[in-house]
Design an enzyme around this catalytic site. Structure first.
Site, short mmCIF file in Angstrom:
data_model
loop_
_atom_site.label_atom_id
_atom_site.label_comp_id
_atom_site.label_asym_id
_atom_site.label_seq_id
_atom_site.Cartn_x
_atom_site.Cartn_y
_atom_site.Cartn_z
CG ASP A 1 -1.39 1.85 12.05
OD1 ASP A 1 -1.63 1.43 13.20
OD2 ASP A 1 -2.28 2.01 11.20
CD GLN B 1 -0.86 -0.53 3.71
OE1 GLN B 1 -2.07 -0.45 3.77
NE2 GLN B 1 -0.17 -1.08 4.70
CG ASP C 1 -7.10 -0.72 13.07
OD1 ASP C 1 -8.07 -0.24 12.47
OD2 ASP C 1 -6.15 -0.04 13.49
#
Length: 495
Positions: free
Chosen positions: A309, A263, A382
């Site tokens: 993240d 990504q 998530d």
């Protein structure tokens, strides 16, 4: 009277004078077919990838691009019939136009989305234009290869399509494994355009130069040089262009922009915000993590799915009693950035440096299925935006069945469903229920925009929310859509 324009400069009646023997000449033409086919497929994949990233709904974008392009190829093949008598000059013009249009397509789409808020109309226009030009290649190449040495039409077509299909294979593999990770979409498309222009120009100006008048050769050379100059100028301007477009998109000073194998990662400086593939990853973590972590029951072992993240992990580590936290994310580069980038470490509060944390770069579905993960008191999914096709299996009944199997008795699961679109939220809810879980959906964020859909789930009974989130559950209930079928691997319905 003889017309000396480039498209009237071929001399089909004369014997073709070649700089090499007929055998090597045919091999060079087939090599050009190979290169042009590879470039054409790269243009196609660039359009699909960028449109999926900018618009979402990857399946729809791929379907639109492919169907428009295949239709346009048929149109291009018909139009090329008019150029068969001037095949060499016509092929040179076609390849120069294809190199320019295909090479600049990504920049044009990105500019339209950044400053006009629209990319789908441009996507359709470029898909049609590229398809027309690709479709015109094969009839002209068929004529050129027959100019070298006559052979039966079936044999010539077989040779051309064999080279074309192998070139498509090379382009299809080069895009995800070479161009995208090492050059990115913008530079990759410009480099592909340059290769396309050189391949077409060399074949015509060297191998078929006797088919062109001197004036035509000069014009073809100037056209190709102009195309290469424009592509080189676009490459030189790509850095400032990307910075300006990102500023228009994200409204902040972009301090980190990296295309990983999975990504695009964007981190802005002021305000400090993280975006993955253009979708924000800020603001919802507290409402997503705390109800599951604060619920009744233990929270010693926590699993965070697709949270490389470290932002959800940041909220997890605020709670006492957490003995271990495992993060499973398919993007190894995002995990590395979360551990090493100063701005991202400030955002996640160095959560991946905590000694209780183990980060695993792996596909969550495969890891849960084959990794023998054990059981967890709290699982936090998530997940990537559901509009991305690569995330479809993470919203499936099969995946949530694997998650349910990893829950300890009395464990809790929280699923972030992206933007709080009612159809998505209640499809995920139906999918969780089909996997044997009891659910409590709620939304986070102010009414009118920027809201996130979240579902709290457990194996025994529907988990309760703290009083502060009761209104969030009521807001979700007001949008309930009944009777939606679950999403499965065979029939994905989320997106």
């Amino acid at each position: 009277m003889i017309d000396q324009s480039p498209l009237r400069s071929a001399r089909p009646a004369c014997r073709l004078r070649l700089p090499v023997a007929a055998g090597p000449a045919r091999a060079l033409v087939l090599t050009a077919v190979f290169v042009c086919a590879a470039c054409g497929l790269v243009y196609e994949l660039e359009l699909v990838a960028l449109a999926s990233y900018l618009v979402g709904d990857s399946v729809t974008q791929a379907s639109v691009v492919l169907s428009v392009m295949v239709f346009a190829m048929g149109v291009g093949s018909l139009l090329a019939k008019r150029l068969r008598l001037v095949a060499a000059a016509g092929f040179a013009v076609i390849e120069a136009a294809l190199a320019l249009v295909g090479g600049l397509s990504v920049m044009a789409l990105y500019a339209g989305f950044a400053w006009l808020g629209q990319s789908r109309p441009a996507m359709v226009v470029f898909a049609f234009a590229i398809g027309v030009l690709i479709g015109a290649e094969v009839p002209l190449l068929m004529t050129l290869i027959q100019r070298i040495r006559r052979q039966d039409a079936g044999g010539a077509v077989a040779d051309l399509f064999a080279a074309d299909y192998v070139g498509a294979l090379a382009g299809g593999l080069a895009f995800p494994f070479l161009l995208l990770p090492f050059l990115g979409q913008l530079t990759g498309s410009l480099v592909t355009g340059a290769v396309n222009a050189v391949a077409g120009g060399v074949i015509v100006l060297w191998l078929f130069r006797s088919d062109l008048s001197r004036r035509a050769r000069i014009r073809v050379l100037l056209v190709n040089l102009a195309v290469l100059t424009l592509l080189a100028a676009a490459a030189l301007a790509s850095g400032p262009f990307e910075r300006a477009a990102r500023h228009a998109l994200y409204g902040g000073d972009v301090r980190l922009a990296e295309q990983t194998a999975v990504q695009e990662v964007i981190l802005t400086r002021a305000p400090r915000r993280l975006y993955l593939d253009g979708h924000p990853r800020h603001g919802y973590q507290a409402a997503f993590v705390r109800p599951a972590m604060a619920g009744p029951g233990p929270r010693r072992r926590v699993l965070v799915i697709a949270g490389g993240d470290g932002l959800a992990l940041r909220e997890v580590l605020r709670f006492r009693g957490v003995r271990s936290a495992t993060v499973v994310d398919p993007d190894a580069e995002l995990i590395r950035l979360a551990r090493t980038d100063p701005g991202l470490m400030v955002l996640n509060r160095h959560s991946l440096h905590d000694p209780r944390v183990r980060a695993v770069p792996a596909d969550p579905f495969d890891w849960l299925r084959h990794g023998r993960p054990g059981t967890y008191d709290v699982v936090l999914a998530d997940l990537p935006d559901p509009r991305l096709s690569r995330s479809a299996k993470l919203y499936s009944q099969e995946f949530f069945g694997l998650v349910a199997r990893a829950l300890a008795p009395g464990g809790r699961l929280a699923v972030h469903t992206g933007a709080a679109a009612p159809h998505t939220l209640w499809t995920v809810d139906a999918t969780l229920r089909a996997a044997g879980l009891r659910t409590t959906p709620y939304v986070d964020g102010p009414p009118g925009g920027g809201r996130s859909g979240i579902i709290l789930a457990a194996t025994r009974s529907a988990p309760s929310l703290p009083p502060a989130l009761r209104s969030a559950a009521d807001a979700a209930s007001a949008t309930r859509i009944r009777g939606l079928p679950p999403s499965t691997l065979i029939r994905p319905r989320v997106g």
